[in-house]
Each structure stands twice: as C-alpha cells, then as structure tokens.
Design an enzyme around this catalytic site. Structure first.
Site, mmCIF file in Angstrom:
data_model
loop_
_atom_site.group_PDB
_atom_site.id
_atom_site.type_symbol
_atom_site.label_atom_id
_atom_site.label_comp_id
_atom_site.label_asym_id
_atom_site.label_seq_id
_atom_site.Cartn_x
_atom_site.Cartn_y
_atom_site.Cartn_z
ATOM 1 C CB SER A 264 -0.951 -0.004 1.201
ATOM 2 O OG SER A 264 -1.966 -0.957 1.027
ATOM 3 C CE LYS B 191 -9.798 -5.268 5.997
ATOM 4 N NZ LYS B 191 -10.109 -5.928 4.720
ATOM 5 C CG ASN C 238 -11.991 -1.052 3.346
ATOM 6 O OD1 ASN C 238 -12.861 -0.183 3.366
ATOM 7 N ND2 ASN C 238 -11.459 -1.494 2.217
ATOM 8 C CG ASP D 151 -12.225 -4.853 2.230
ATOM 9 O OD1 ASP D 151 -11.246 -4.352 1.643
ATOM 10 O OD2 ASP D 151 -12.219 -5.143 3.434
ATOM 11 N N GLY E 265 -12.846 -18.222 5.483
ATOM 12 C CA GLY E 265 -12.484 -17.208 6.470
ATOM 13 C C GLY E 265 -13.716 -16.711 7.193
ATOM 14 N N GLY F 218 -13.434 -9.618 8.711
ATOM 15 C CA GLY F 218 -14.059 -8.501 8.033
ATOM 16 C C GLY F 218 -14.123 -8.645 6.530
ATOM 17 C CG ASN G 287 -13.372 -19.291 9.909
ATOM 18 O OD1 ASN G 287 -12.384 -18.892 9.295
ATOM 19 N ND2 ASN G 287 -13.557 -19.038 11.185
ATOM 20 N NE ARG G 288 -7.811 -20.025 12.079
ATOM 21 C CZ ARG G 288 -6.539 -19.629 12.126
ATOM 22 N NH1 ARG G 288 -5.581 -20.511 11.889
ATOM 23 N NH2 ARG G 288 -6.234 -18.380 12.401
ATOM 24 C CB THR G 289 -13.582 -20.114 14.431
ATOM 25 O OG1 THR G 289 -12.190 -20.006 14.734
ATOM 26 C CG2 THR G 289 -14.396 -19.918 15.704
ATOM 27 C CE LYS H 134 -13.692 -15.224 14.695
ATOM 28 N NZ LYS H 134 -12.340 -14.679 14.391
#
Length: 265
Positions: free
Chosen positions: A78, A127, A148, A164, A190, A193, A213-215, A218
């Site tokens: 960025s 975010k 963002n 985003d 995922g 955010g 997602n691994r969780t 979420k």
C-alpha cells in the site's frame, strides 16, 4: 493478508479461469476512492511499529499524512501504491505503513492524533476493532459490519467506509456481464471482516453462498447475517451437495498455509 478469487468455467469445472489477488484492487479503493487529495511519492515508505512509532514532524507545506493500519503487515504494498499516486498527482502528502497490535493503541497514539494525519486504510486484524471509534459509517460499512477506510474530518469526527466489497464484486460482476454466468455456489473461506465483505458482495449479485472457517461459530454468524449455509468439511464433495463451487474467495491470512482439496482446486 491476501484475498484470492478463483473462478471456474461452467463447461470445465476443473479449469481455473482466474486467480486474482484482490489486495491491490482493495487497497486502491480503500483510500483513493473516498479521499480525493492524494499526494507526493518518496519511495521510502515509513515502517512504524509500536516500538518506534512517533508523530510525523510538523509540516508547513500543506502536506497531509495517511497510512495503512494493521498488524504483521510488512508485506503490504500500500505505501508504494499510494505514494506513487501522490507523485503522479504532484501532491505533497505521504502514506505510511503502521504496524500496531491494537486499534486502541493506534487511536490513542501520536500518529492518529497528529494534525497532519487525515485518514487510513484498515487491514487485518483491525477492521472490526476500529468501529467503536467511528462517528459515522457508510451504508455498506453498516450492513457489512466492517470498516476498511477511515477519514478524519476537519471537525475531528471520523467517517468509516467499506470498499472491500467493491473490489470483490467487480470481477464477479464482469463475468456475469460477459454472459458467462456463475454456475454453482460461491465458497467463502475465512470469518473476518473481508469474509463479511465477500458475503455481502455475493449476496448483492444473488449468488449462492457457502462458508467454511476453522472457527465454525464465525462461519455460522456469516450464514445467519448474509444468508447461505456452512460447510464444515471440504474434503468430500458430498459435504457440498456434490457440486463443486464455481467461485472460491479466500480471505485467509497469507501465513495460514491452507490448501484447497484437490477435488475443488
């Protein structure tokens, strides 16, 4: 942190048509769209951590300071992007890379509170954490629940936006405009955010949404808020109803080391 989009032909489900690193599109929209006063290139982007962060020196030339805030973001391009844009526009501003563990430290610290600092791009993992510091949010940011872009107004109030979803929507929209369609669901990997923005973008186009997602909690939150369903196990085709995703949007951090199962990839 990078976001990738993989699209597949409806004629050849195993052929990857596009692999797009949205990081560049996303960051460009993040600051260049809402802030029109861009500035001067120095090709010496300042890298700041909590151990070395200090307020930018006072300026008398009308220059302004911007930056990207996140944590473990040394990879970010960025500063190079925005400082190059500043040079092209012959404006005297500067864009910093601000690596800081928490949003609290950023907003209470010298960089944000310096008069020359006018706004920031926000990346992982801040975010959602910046939202309590925002006085007004754009409709998209409200709906997505993620910010963002921060704009520090002249009166001291803070405006938060989310762009985003625009960077994620455009390649999908372009494919639909070409008449190719998106045959099959969109799989979103995922739960942060950017995943929320991906879900928002896919929903805006009327595309079927799947979340992994691994969780699991979420992923369930995404399904509840944006519609769609959770896929707990990607290893077997049966877990997705026997249909391969037409689009895979990964919002996982670059260092996670996640690999798609062969039947999807």
């Amino acid at each position: 942190h990078k976001t990738t989009i993989t699209m597949r032909s409806h004629r050849q489900q195993q052929q990857t048509l596009v692999l797009l690193l949205v990081l560049f599109i996303k960051d460009a929209h993040s600051l260049l769209t809402p802030l029109t006063k861009l500035s001067h290139y120095t090709f010496n982007p300042l890298f700041l951590t909590t151990g070395t962060a200090s307020s930018p020196p006072p300026r008398t030339d009308g220059s302004e300071t911007y930056g990207i805030i996140g944590h473990n973001i040394a990879y970010s391009v960025s500063p190079q992007m925005h400082n190059t844009a500043f040079k092209k526009l012959s404006l005297p501003h500067k864009y910093l890379l601000i690596d800081i563990p928490t949003a609290d430290e950023f907003f209470s610290g010298p960089i944000w509170n310096d008069e020359s600092f006018r706004g920031a791009s926000v990346t992982i993992p801040h975010k959602l954490a910046v939202i309590p510091y925002v006085d007004e949010m754009s409709p998209a940011a409200k709906d997505i629940g993620s910010v963002n872009t921060l704009v520090k107004r002249r009166d001291g109030s803070v405006y938060g936006d989310n762009t985003d979803w625009i960077g994620l929507k455009k390649p999908l929209e372009a494919r639909l405009a070409r008449g190719e369609g998106v045959v099959g669901p969109v799989l979103i990997l995922g739960g942060g955010g950017t995943a929320r923005a991906a879900a928002y973008a896919a929903k805006s186009l009327g595309l079927e949404r799947l979340y992994n997602n691994r969780t699991p909690e979420k992923a369930r939150e995404l399904a509840e808020e944006f519609g769609g369903r959770v896929v707990a196990d990607l290893s077997e085709r049966d877990g997705m109803g026997g249909v391969a995703p037409a689009v895979v949007i990964s919002t996982l951090p670059a260092g996670v080391g996640f690999t798609l199962p062969e039947w999807i990839a």
